[in-house]
Design a protein around this motif. Structure first.
Motif, PDB file in Angstrom:
ATOM      1  N   HIS A 142       0.168 -49.534 -17.240  1.00 11.19           N
ATOM      2  CA  HIS A 142       1.010 -48.578 -16.858  1.00 11.19           C
ATOM      3  C   HIS A 142       0.123 -47.167 -16.468  1.00 11.19           C
ATOM      4  O   HIS A 142       1.092 -46.147 -15.629  1.00 11.19           O
ATOM      5  N   GLY A 156      -0.372 -56.166 -15.500  1.00 10.30           N
ATOM      6  CA  GLY A 156       1.006 -55.326 -14.407  1.00 10.30           C
ATOM      7  C   GLY A 156       2.347 -56.606 -14.247  1.00 10.30           C
ATOM      8  O   GLY A 156       3.725 -56.724 -14.342  1.00 10.30           O
ATOM      9  N   PHE A 159       3.683 -57.375 -17.045  1.00 14.40           N
ATOM     10  CA  PHE A 159       5.342 -56.315 -17.180  1.00 14.40           C
ATOM     11  C   PHE A 159       6.212 -56.648 -16.952  1.00 14.40           C
ATOM     12  O   PHE A 159       7.759 -56.411 -17.184  1.00 14.40           O
ATOM     13  N   SER A 180       1.972 -53.202 -25.524  1.00 12.79           N
ATOM     14  CA  SER A 180       1.107 -52.834 -24.531  1.00 12.79           C
ATOM     15  C   SER A 180       0.337 -52.037 -25.365  1.00 12.79           C
ATOM     16  O   SER A 180       0.286 -51.337 -25.285  1.00 12.79           O
ATOM     17  N   ASP A 242       8.959 -52.287 -23.058  1.00 14.64           N
ATOM     18  CA  ASP A 242       8.158 -52.206 -22.882  1.00 14.64           C
ATOM     19  C   ASP A 242       7.120 -50.623 -24.375  1.00 14.64           C
ATOM     20  O   ASP A 242       7.741 -49.945 -24.034  1.00 14.64           O
ATOM     21  N   ILE A 250      -1.815 -44.146 -23.081  1.00 17.93           N
ATOM     22  CA  ILE A 250      -0.491 -43.010 -22.069  1.00 17.93           C
ATOM     23  C   ILE A 250      -0.268 -41.533 -22.573  1.00 17.93           C
ATOM     24  O   ILE A 250      -0.998 -40.969 -21.085  1.00 17.93           O
TER      25      ILE A 250
END
Length: 254
Positions: A142, A156, A159, A180, A242, A250
């Motif tokens: 992310h 990635g 995801f 994540s 997710d 994040i």
């Protein structure tokens, strides 16, 4: 709440860290746990702890990057109500200093390994009338993480595969989500630091801990608790999502 009684859970990389914590918790909640692991000694340690607590567990020696081994393993297990795609490896490097062999190795384990397990488990779940898949992605799926080119590529992909599988199998009663994590304190992290930052272990550990706004790394049991919710019947309305579990990494690193 959150009972897994009567369910069969397949956990890749269940010998240590997050996979071990998930295996232990799912067994305590009543699941019959099947650990797929290349390091069978570590997997057996997990299995012994489950057995001693009265849980049901089996260890299967297999390399998730090898499709024939994975297909044979799922064929032997015969049922998969829950699949945890957890097995993975890391790599330090940007695009310039990531060798082809290293890129391929990360791809084979992290991406193809997850694909192989999905490829084997989904037909079983369809025949059973449904199931739950949880893929372990990463904050690296992310946001940009310095010197994690190959690893970020692989997470990635995890995801994106999560979304694809969730969409394709809505009608089959299969839910698929991912989590994540940010840095989680596991033997994997300790080994990673020792290998890549010899002589700077304490300094790097402190730096990695403080990269989470909450001020510390996560614990495997905390990740397992989220996994339990997402794989339980209580999360029956949750698919194609997710879930960052990252100590604010994040959203709050500003």
């Amino acid at each position: 709440m959150f009972s897994l009684s009567g369910k069969t859970a397949v956990v890749t990389g269940g010998g240590s860290g997050i996979g071990r914590a998930i295996s232990l918790l799912f067994a305590r909640q009543g699941a019959a746990v099947h650990i797929i692991e290349l390091n069978t000694a570590a997997a057996q340690d997990t299995a012994d702890e489950i057995s001693q607590a009265g849980g049901a567990v089996q260890v299967h020696a297999a390399d998730v990057s090898q499709q024939a081994q994975v297909q044979a393993t799922f064929g032997a297990i015969g049922r998969a109500d829950i699949l945890i795609n957890n097995a993975g490896i890391a790599h330090v490097g940007n695009v310039e200093n990531t060798a082809e062999a290293d890129f391929d190795r990360v791809y084979q384990v992290n991406v193809k390994g997850a694909y192989n397990c999905l490829h084997a488990a989904v037909p079983l779940m369809k025949r059973q009338g449904g199931g739950v898949i949880l893929n372990v992605a990463s904050i690296a799926a992310h946001v940009g993480i310095t010197d994690r080119f190959a690893y970020s590529m692989s997470k990635g992909a995890i995801f994106a595969m999560t979304l694809s599988v969730a969409r394709d199998y809505l009608g089959a009663g299969i839910r698929c989500n991912s989590i994540s994590p940010a840095r989680v304190h596991t033997p994997f992290v300790d080994g990673f630091i020792a290998k890549n930052y010899a002589g700077q272990e304490a300094e790097i550990f402190e730096k990695l801990s403080k990269s989470q706004p909450i001020g510390r790394m996560g614990q495997p049991d905390e990740i397992a608790a989220l996994a339990l919710y997402l794989c339980s019947d209580e999360a029956g309305f949750v698919t194609g999502c997710d879930f960052p579990i990252d100590g604010g990494f994040i959203k709050l690193n500003n």
